[in-house]
Design a protein around this motif. Structure first.
Motif, PDB file in Angstrom:
ATOM      1  N   CYS A  48      74.485  68.343  42.429  1.00 45.18           N
ATOM      2  CA  CYS A  48      73.800  67.967  41.254  1.00 45.18           C
ATOM      3  C   CYS A  48      74.771  67.380  39.918  1.00 45.18           C
ATOM      4  O   CYS A  48      74.546  67.222  39.040  1.00 45.18           O
ATOM      5  N   THR A  49      76.157  67.212  40.540  1.00 43.16           N
ATOM      6  CA  THR A  49      77.113  66.684  39.516  1.00 43.16           C
ATOM      7  C   THR A  49      76.830  65.621  38.847  1.00 43.16           C
ATOM      8  O   THR A  49      76.402  64.669  39.371  1.00 43.16           O
ATOM      9  N   VAL A  50      76.938  65.549  37.320  1.00 40.24           N
ATOM     10  CA  VAL A  50      76.574  64.429  36.560  1.00 40.24           C
ATOM     11  C   VAL A  50      77.968  64.621  35.629  1.00 40.24           C
ATOM     12  O   VAL A  50      78.683  65.669  35.433  1.00 40.24           O
ATOM     13  N   ARG A  51      78.052  63.465  34.586  1.00 47.40           N
ATOM     14  CA  ARG A  51      78.987  63.713  33.829  1.00 47.40           C
ATOM     15  C   ARG A  51      78.380  63.817  32.564  1.00 47.40           C
ATOM     16  O   ARG A  51      77.603  63.140  32.051  1.00 47.40           O
ATOM     17  N   LEU A  52      78.704  64.744  31.704  1.00 49.24           N
ATOM     18  CA  LEU A  52      78.357  65.223  30.333  1.00 49.24           C
ATOM     19  C   LEU A  52      79.537  64.918  29.313  1.00 49.24           C
ATOM     20  O   LEU A  52      80.488  65.680  29.557  1.00 49.24           O
ATOM     21  N   ASP A  53      79.263  63.841  28.663  1.00 45.41           N
ATOM     22  CA  ASP A  53      80.265  63.380  28.030  1.00 45.41           C
ATOM     23  C   ASP A  53      81.586  63.081  28.473  1.00 45.41           C
ATOM     24  O   ASP A  53      82.950  63.538  28.008  1.00 45.41           O
ATOM     25  N   GLY A  54      81.533  62.830  29.531  1.00 43.90           N
ATOM     26  CA  GLY A  54      82.668  62.245  30.663  1.00 43.90           C
ATOM     27  C   GLY A  54      83.352  63.192  31.644  1.00 43.90           C
ATOM     28  O   GLY A  54      84.097  63.122  32.119  1.00 43.90           O
ATOM     29  N   VAL A  55      82.546  64.435  31.239  1.00 42.01           N
ATOM     30  CA  VAL A  55      83.294  65.611  31.898  1.00 42.01           C
ATOM     31  C   VAL A  55      82.221  65.985  33.271  1.00 42.01           C
ATOM     32  O   VAL A  55      80.982  66.184  33.140  1.00 42.01           O
ATOM     33  N   PRO A  56      82.692  66.057  34.276  1.00 43.67           N
ATOM     34  CA  PRO A  56      81.871  66.480  35.671  1.00 43.67           C
ATOM     35  C   PRO A  56      81.362  67.797  35.339  1.00 43.67           C
ATOM     36  O   PRO A  56      82.023  68.675  35.098  1.00 43.67           O
ATOM     37  N   VAL A  57      79.788  67.940  35.421  1.00 45.43           N
ATOM     38  CA  VAL A  57      79.341  69.231  35.204  1.00 45.43           C
ATOM     39  C   VAL A  57      78.348  69.261  36.406  1.00 45.43           C
ATOM     40  O   VAL A  57      77.809  68.430  36.955  1.00 45.43           O
ATOM     41  N   CYS A  58      77.782  70.693  36.827  1.00 42.08           N
ATOM     42  CA  CYS A  58      76.871  71.015  37.788  1.00 42.08           C
ATOM     43  C   CYS A  58      75.366  70.807  36.692  1.00 42.08           C
ATOM     44  O   CYS A  58      75.192  71.936  35.888  1.00 42.08           O
ATOM     45  N   ALA A  59      74.776  69.946  37.003  1.00 40.54           N
ATOM     46  CA  ALA A  59      73.435  69.943  35.927  1.00 40.54           C
ATOM     47  C   ALA A  59      72.622  70.919  36.169  1.00 40.54           C
ATOM     48  O   ALA A  59      72.037  71.187  35.193  1.00 40.54           O
ATOM     49  N   CYS A  60      72.690  71.665  37.348  1.00 40.98           N
ATOM     50  CA  CYS A  60      71.675  72.799  37.663  1.00 40.98           C
ATOM     51  C   CYS A  60      72.264  74.161  36.531  1.00 40.98           C
ATOM     52  O   CYS A  60      71.357  74.714  36.239  1.00 40.98           O
ATOM     53  N   LEU A  61      73.475  74.017  36.101  1.00 35.98           N
ATOM     54  CA  LEU A  61      73.997  75.108  35.276  1.00 35.98           C
ATOM     55  C   LEU A  61      73.858  74.867  33.681  1.00 35.98           C
ATOM     56  O   LEU A  61      74.084  75.770  32.877  1.00 35.98           O
ATOM     57  N   VAL A  62      73.528  73.672  33.362  1.00 29.05           N
ATOM     58  CA  VAL A  62      73.524  73.042  31.965  1.00 29.05           C
ATOM     59  C   VAL A  62      71.969  73.312  31.460  1.00 29.05           C
ATOM     60  O   VAL A  62      71.163  72.519  32.046  1.00 29.05           O
ATOM     61  N   ALA A  63      71.967  74.030  30.586  1.00 25.48           N
ATOM     62  CA  ALA A  63      70.528  73.999  30.009  1.00 25.48           C
ATOM     63  C   ALA A  63      70.238  72.549  28.971  1.00 25.48           C
ATOM     64  O   ALA A  63      71.164  71.890  28.652  1.00 25.48           O
ATOM     65  N   ALA A  64      69.031  72.323  29.336  1.00 23.36           N
ATOM     66  CA  ALA A  64      68.827  70.910  28.936  1.00 23.36           C
ATOM     67  C   ALA A  64      69.058  70.823  27.610  1.00 23.36           C
ATOM     68  O   ALA A  64      69.562  69.676  27.011  1.00 23.36           O
ATOM     69  N   GLN A  66      71.626  71.819  25.910  1.00 22.90           N
ATOM     70  CA  GLN A  66      72.887  71.546  25.627  1.00 22.90           C
ATOM     71  C   GLN A  66      73.380  69.885  25.589  1.00 22.90           C
ATOM     72  O   GLN A  66      74.391  69.527  25.184  1.00 22.90           O
ATOM     73  N   ALA A  67      72.365  69.161  26.169  1.00 26.09           N
ATOM     74  CA  ALA A  67      72.590  67.730  26.143  1.00 26.09           C
ATOM     75  C   ALA A  67      72.196  66.862  25.010  1.00 26.09           C
ATOM     76  O   ALA A  67      72.411  65.697  24.952  1.00 26.09           O
ATOM     77  N   GLN A  68      71.526  67.723  24.143  1.00 30.08           N
ATOM     78  CA  GLN A  68      71.092  67.020  22.827  1.00 30.08           C
ATOM     79  C   GLN A  68      72.171  66.208  22.163  1.00 30.08           C
ATOM     80  O   GLN A  68      73.291  66.596  22.066  1.00 30.08           O
ATOM     81  N   ASP A  69      71.940  65.115  22.045  1.00 25.37           N
ATOM     82  CA  ASP A  69      72.641  64.098  21.130  1.00 25.37           C
ATOM     83  C   ASP A  69      74.148  63.802  22.189  1.00 25.37           C
ATOM     84  O   ASP A  69      75.035  63.564  21.504  1.00 25.37           O
ATOM     85  N   ARG A  70      74.025  63.943  23.338  1.00 21.87           N
ATOM     86  CA  ARG A  70      75.360  63.842  24.120  1.00 21.87           C
ATOM     87  C   ARG A  70      75.333  62.740  25.128  1.00 21.87           C
ATOM     88  O   ARG A  70      73.716  62.175  25.423  1.00 21.87           O
ATOM     89  N   GLU A  71      76.197  62.241  25.844  1.00 20.08           N
ATOM     90  CA  GLU A  71      75.934  61.338  26.961  1.00 20.08           C
ATOM     91  C   GLU A  71      76.150  61.907  28.455  1.00 20.08           C
ATOM     92  O   GLU A  71      76.840  62.644  28.464  1.00 20.08           O
ATOM     93  N   VAL A  72      74.955  61.251  29.050  1.00 22.08           N
ATOM     94  CA  VAL A  72      74.930  61.938  30.411  1.00 22.08           C
ATOM     95  C   VAL A  72      75.126  60.746  31.426  1.00 22.08           C
ATOM     96  O   VAL A  72      74.292  59.661  31.152  1.00 22.08           O
ATOM     97  N   VAL A  73      75.956  60.742  32.463  1.00 21.66           N
ATOM     98  CA  VAL A  73      76.027  59.758  33.505  1.00 21.66           C
ATOM     99  C   VAL A  73      75.763  60.423  34.653  1.00 21.66           C
ATOM    100  O   VAL A  73      76.195  61.122  35.181  1.00 21.66           O
ATOM    101  N   THR A  74      74.622  59.531  35.309  1.00 23.10           N
ATOM    102  CA  THR A  74      74.192  60.228  36.834  1.00 23.10           C
ATOM    103  C   THR A  74      74.835  59.211  37.752  1.00 23.10           C
ATOM    104  O   THR A  74      75.233  58.071  37.581  1.00 23.10           O
ATOM    105  N   VAL A  75      74.745  59.439  39.070  1.00 26.19           N
ATOM    106  CA  VAL A  75      75.110  58.666  40.272  1.00 26.19           C
ATOM    107  C   VAL A  75      74.286  57.286  39.853  1.00 26.19           C
ATOM    108  O   VAL A  75      74.783  56.003  40.530  1.00 26.19           O
ATOM    109  N   GLU A  76      73.034  57.042  39.437  1.00 23.56           N
ATOM    110  CA  GLU A  76      72.399  55.915  39.283  1.00 23.56           C
ATOM    111  C   GLU A  76      73.217  54.961  38.012  1.00 23.56           C
ATOM    112  O   GLU A  76      72.904  53.882  38.318  1.00 23.56           O
TER     113      GLU A  76
END
Length: 189
Positions: A48-64, A66-76
């Motif tokens: 489930c790795t995505v980039r959150l503000d440029g840093v790879p994170v496991c999206a399953c461990l990030v509370a939604a 925490q993404a407020q006003d941040r940038e997410v890049v997915t494989v798509e």
């Protein structure tokens, strides 16, 4: 709560998000972006790795939240992200509708194939994709590695991908794909 964040270069909103929902759930179920896979839900497999503000994170461990006003890049969004990075400018991003409709077809050489990020093309060319479940997380992690280190050693590659498990391969073709993408980027310079 209403979650407002940038996904693959575009501002997005998700309404009625429960505080305990994972970023993975919001991306897959609310945003319709199924690329990041839901496997272990414990941050152990990396699918489930995505980039959150440029840093790879496991999206399953990030509370939604925490993404407020941040940038997410997915494989798509990797192709647009790579294009933006290469051009040194700002790309408009992939809309959710575009991401939902895009499908790779075997032997495709037209515009959809051209929209692949270099790491995606290298995974295909090196035969690094088997069942494909781990592939999105590996692609996101490898793309981040190549952004910060254009000529990684085998040790660098292994370290960058160490949080991603693959049950189909012996990892050699995956390593080959990262080496291939690095070599191609060096040739382009």
């Amino acid at each position: 709560m209403r979650l407002t964040f940038t996904v693959n270069g575009r501002k997005q909103e998700a309404d009625d998000v429960w505080e305990g929902e994972s970023l993975l759930y919001v991306l897959r179920e609310r945003m319709g972006l199924p690329g990041s896979k839901n496997a272990c839900e414990q941050g152990e497999c990396g699918s489930c790795t995505v980039r959150l503000d440029g840093v790879p994170v496991c999206a399953c461990l990030v509370a939604a939240g925490q993404a407020q006003d941040r940038e997410v890049v997915t494989v798509e969004g990797l192709a647009d992200f790579a294009k933006q990075r290469d051009e040194g400018g700002s790309a408009s991003g992939t809309s959710l509708d575009e991401a939902k409709r895009w499908q790779s077809k075997p032997g495709e050489t037209g515009t959809a194939a051209q929209r692949l990020a270099p790491i995606q093309r290298a995974f295909i060319d090196a035969g690094a994709v088997q069942c494909g479940f781990c592939t999105p997380g590996l692609l996101v992690a490898a793309d981040e590695l190549l952004e910060r280190n254009a000529s990684p050693s085998d040790e660098d590659i292994r370290e960058a991908l160490s949080g991603n498990l693959c049950r189909c391969t012996g990892y050699e073709k995956i390593l080959d794909a990262v080496r291939l993408a690095a070599a191609r980027s060096e040739e382009a310079v």
